[in-house]
Scaffold this motif. Structure first.
Motif, PDB file in Angstrom:
ATOM      1  N   PRO B  92       0.810  -1.230   0.000  1.00 37.47           N
ATOM      2  CA  PRO B  92       0.000   0.000   0.000  1.00 37.47           C
ATOM      3  C   PRO B  92       0.842   1.279   0.000  1.00 37.47           C
ATOM      4  CG  PRO B  92      -0.801  -1.532   1.661  1.00 37.47           C
ATOM      5  CD  PRO B  92       0.414  -2.163   1.063  1.00 37.47           C
ATOM      6  N   HIS B 157      -4.642   6.179   5.500  1.00 38.89           N
ATOM      7  CA  HIS B 157      -6.075   6.337   5.299  1.00 38.89           C
ATOM      8  C   HIS B 157      -6.687   5.067   4.698  1.00 38.89           C
ATOM      9  CE1 HIS B 157      -9.694   8.414   3.854  1.00 38.89           C
ATOM     10  NE2 HIS B 157      -9.475   7.847   2.680  1.00 38.89           N
ATOM     11  N   GLU B 158      -6.048   4.569   3.663  1.00 37.99           N
ATOM     12  CA  GLU B 158      -6.610   3.395   3.002  1.00 37.99           C
ATOM     13  C   GLU B 158      -6.435   2.133   3.833  1.00 37.99           C
ATOM     14  OE1 GLU B 158      -6.721   4.765  -1.600  1.00 37.99           O
ATOM     15  OE2 GLU B 158      -5.125   3.370  -1.030  1.00 37.99           O
ATOM     16  N   THR B 159      -5.316   2.041   4.522  1.00 33.99           N
ATOM     17  CA  THR B 159      -5.076   0.843   5.325  1.00 33.99           C
ATOM     18  C   THR B 159      -6.034   0.777   6.505  1.00 33.99           C
ATOM     19  OG1 THR B 159      -2.760   1.013   4.718  1.00 33.99           O
ATOM     20  CG2 THR B 159      -3.286  -0.522   6.470  1.00 33.99           C
ATOM     21  N   GLY B 161      -8.840   2.612   6.799  1.00 34.94           N
ATOM     22  CA  GLY B 161     -10.215   2.915   6.448  1.00 34.94           C
ATOM     23  C   GLY B 161     -10.772   4.061   7.272  1.00 34.94           C
ATOM     24  N   TRP B 176      -7.310  10.825  -5.577  1.00 35.95           N
ATOM     25  CA  TRP B 176      -7.878   9.545  -5.179  1.00 35.95           C
ATOM     26  C   TRP B 176      -9.318   9.750  -4.706  1.00 35.95           C
ATOM     27  CZ3 TRP B 176      -3.674  11.960  -3.168  1.00 35.95           C
ATOM     28  CH2 TRP B 176      -3.907  12.693  -2.006  1.00 35.95           C
ATOM     29  N   ALA B 179     -11.445   7.060  -3.300  1.00 32.90           N
ATOM     30  CA  ALA B 179     -10.855   6.122  -2.335  1.00 32.90           C
ATOM     31  C   ALA B 179     -11.766   5.933  -1.124  1.00 32.90           C
ATOM     32  CB  ALA B 179      -9.504   6.633  -1.862  1.00 32.90           C
ATOM     33  N   THR B 182     -14.572   3.262  -0.931  1.00 33.66           N
ATOM     34  CA  THR B 182     -14.267   1.843  -0.771  1.00 33.66           C
ATOM     35  C   THR B 182     -14.316   1.430   0.700  1.00 33.66           C
ATOM     36  OG1 THR B 182     -11.922   2.251  -0.512  1.00 33.66           O
ATOM     37  CG2 THR B 182     -12.702   1.872  -2.760  1.00 33.66           C
ATOM     38  N   VAL B 183     -14.443   2.425   1.580  1.00 34.47           N
ATOM     39  CA  VAL B 183     -14.458   2.098   3.000  1.00 34.47           C
ATOM     40  C   VAL B 183     -15.871   1.707   3.414  1.00 34.47           C
ATOM     41  CG1 VAL B 183     -14.020   2.968   5.304  1.00 34.47           C
ATOM     42  CG2 VAL B 183     -12.576   3.706   3.399  1.00 34.47           C
TER      43      VAL B 183
END
Ligand SMILES: Cc1cc2nc3c(=O)[nH]c(=O)nc-3n(C[C@@H](O)[C@@H](O)[C@H](O)COP(=O)(O)OP(=O)(O)OC[C@H]3O[C@@H](n4cnc5c(N)ncnc54)[C@H](O)[C@@H]3O)c2cc1C
Ligand code: SF4
Ligand code: FES
Ligand code: FES
Lengths: 345, 200
Positions: B92, B157-159, B161, B176, B179, B182-183
């Protein structure tokens, strides 16, 4: 780097024996101790130091632990990494001062390799010292090039005939904590010294060295001895102030380690040690005398102001700037004030 | 064969090298692992950063002989490690650096990403101050660092969520935008939600 043999001895005793085999005057030792290598590789790569072999102290499995005694003083193995010192829980005046000083050293990568012993024994950063073509006093020549040359980063206190500043951040912090060091030598010999006495001024001893260590001696342990428990009332507080030209990471232009023992807002004991301004950690008895007995007034009051001015003036007693480092005088006074400000809260 | 046995990215590498060679020299000139860059070769730039037993260290200031018996991770090992742990695609952190445009010449990037990986292994949600501290030993002469901090915060943030507390990016310029959607359990139409920290 010029080629050398890399030796990994299995004990400090073997290491000191190996170092003693190469024993000679410092000027022609062909074998040296290495710990984290963060300083020594710089010297080897520029060629200002050449060796036939390196003896890796890390391979000895010697003490790399930190022990806290009930009063809060610390016993730290010389091979402890600076990352681990920086991560000391900020509990009490000793641990918090050391952690702050360690965190201000270099970058995260360097701190994960650098050791406490190596930090205390690192060599000067004077621009001329680090240049192979400049054979100044420090390298056995007969002139200090910084004296009449580029001396922005050099000493304002205790200088002459060489005007280096001692580059270590841990050294002033540990001197302010009354640290003593344990030194191992060849044949199983050990001796203890107050850390302050490990360092020499260029005018006192061998101008080419900063410490009293012989080539076969190594530091094995550092122990702080701030009188945390005694009959005198009051509690200790500590502050580390370091000013650097570049905030990401850099050596100190000036630094102040201050410990005050305060009872009913009166200062009953003090340690003031300056870094980055003298050839060794500079303990200022004058600044300590200016503080002891005074009331630690709240920041913002006229009394605080008077105390900060008096302590700053006292800390710089005898300062003699060179052509390009006069700025270190007001800078250091400012750091003394900042330390007092932090401790007056 | 080989006077040294190094464990790099999970594999054992027997290698012959003179005693005075650094780990960086062995990686680049014996093992062809040229992702670790030789910048200053003296501790100033961080381009040679590798992970040694999980901690970022400078391969230019470490003898190859002193790294025997330790787990070395180079940039080449990041994606395989991520996949071995059950992930898909790149790590990531690599993915975020790519999408945030956190590079120009790219010379600093392997070191930056390894310092970031070490930080995120230690702390799930480091503050921006911690991120700056953790990357302070990695110099970049191109980007001005803004997108690098953005990339790290994007990876966090993505890891996790979760929204980043104080996003470094301007709300409508984030590359993004989708992005957030997707959470699970969050309404997500773009990073402006993130800046306000709204909950679904
Ligand atoms: C880019 C950069 C930035 C830096 N910034 C800072 C800074 O801000 N503040 C700071 O204080 N330092 C700084 N340093 C210096 C850094 O090298 C030291 O802080 C480090 O702690 C040295 O430790 P080491 O274990 O790597 O020492 P080494 O390089 O292994 O050794 C240094 C010297 O000490 C001797 N030695 C090592 N261990 C012992 C021992 N136990 N007994 C006797 N002699 C010993 C060695 O023979 C050698 O001469 C910086 C260095 C670099 C490269
Ligand atoms: S200050 Fe010391 S190291 Fe620097 S030029 Fe003078 S003698 Fe050499
Ligand atoms: S190449 Fe190692 S720090 Fe620059
Ligand atoms: S992208 Fe060029 S050095 Fe960072």
């Amino acid at each position: 780097m010029k080629d050398f043999e890399y030796i990994q001895p299995d004990s400090i005793a073997t290491a000191t024996e190996l170092l003693a085999e190469g024993d000679a005057a410092w000027s022609n030792v062909s074998r040296r101790a290495i710990a984290g290598g963060q300083d020594l590789f710089g010297e080897l790569k520029t060629g200002i130091v050449e060796v036939d072999s390196l003896v890796d102290l890390k391979a000895t499995g010697a003490d790399n632990t930190i022990a806290v005694d009930p009063s809060g003083n610390l016993r730290i193995g010389a091979l402890v990494k600076l990352t681990d010192v920086a991560e000391l829980a900020e509990r009490g005046p000793v641990a918090s001062l050391l952690a702050a000083a360690a965190l201000s050293v270099a970058s995260p990568q360097i701190r994960s390799q650098a050791t406490l012993g190596g930090n205390l024994c690192q060599r000067p950063r004077c621009l001329y010292y680090r240049r192979p073509e400049a054979i100044c006093l420090k390298k056995g020549g007969d002139e200090c090039f910084a004296y009449g040359g580029h001396n922005k980063y050099n000493a304002i206190l205790g200088g002459g005939p060489s005007f280096i500043v001692h580059p270590s951040d841990l050294a002033p912090a540990l001197v302010a904590l009354d640290a003593k060091v344990t030194i191992a030598g060849a044949g199983g010999a050990t001796r203890e010294l107050p850390l302050a006495d490990l360092y020499t001024l260029p005018s006192e001893g061998d101008v080419t060295r900063e410490t009293v260590l012989t080539p076969s001696e190594v530091l094995t342990q550092v122990e702080t001895q701030l009188p945390l428990v005694d009959r005198m009332a009051g509690t200790w507080r500590s502050s580390w102030q370091k000013f650097r030209e570049r905030d990401g990471f850099d050596f100190a232009l000036s630094a102040v380690a201050m410990c005050l023992r305060v009872a009913d807002r009166r200062i009953v004991d003090a340690r003031v040690v300056l870094g980055g301004v003298a050839p060794r950690p500079w303990r200022s008895a004058e600044a300590e005398a200016a503080l002891i007995g005074q009331e630690l007034a709240t920041h913002g009051s006229a009394e605080f102001d008077a105390l900060a001015v008096a302590a700053g003036e006292a800390a710089l007693t005898g300062a003699e700037p060179l052509d390009h480092n006069g700025y270190k005088i007001p800078l250091t006074k400012g750091l003394v004030r900042r330390a007092l400000q932090e401790l007056s809260r | 064969m080989g006077n040294l046995n190094l464990k790099i990215n999970g594999d054992h590498h027997p290698v012959d090298a003179p005693d005075h060679w650094t780990l960086l020299e062995v990686l680049r000139y014996r093992l062809d692992l040229t992702g670790s860059k030789q910048g200053c070769d003296k501790g100033d730039c961080g381009a040679c950063t590798v992970l040694v037993d999980g901690k970022p260290e400078l391969a230019c200031l470490l003898l190859a002989g002193a790294s025997e018996g330790r787990e070395i991770t180079t940039i080449e090992g990041l994606m395989p490690a991520h996949r071995a742990a059950g992930g898909t695609g790149a790590d990531p952190v690599q993915d975020a650096f790519d999408r945030a445009g956190a590079l120009q010449c790219g010379f600093c990037q392997p070191g930056m990403m390894l310092s970031t990986r070490a930080l995120l292994n230690e702390e799930e949600r480091p503050s921006r101050e911690r991120i700056r501290e953790a990357l302070s030993g990695n110099l970049c002469r191109c980007t001005g660092y803004t997108q690098i901090i953005q990339a790290v915060e994007l990876a966090i943030h993505e890891t996790c969520g979760e929204p980043v507390e104080h996003p470094a990016w301007a709300p409508d310029q984030a590359p993004w935008g989708d992005a957030v959607s997707t959470v699970p359990g969050r309404k997500g139409t773009g990073s402006s939600d993130t800046t306000q920290g709204e909950q679904a």
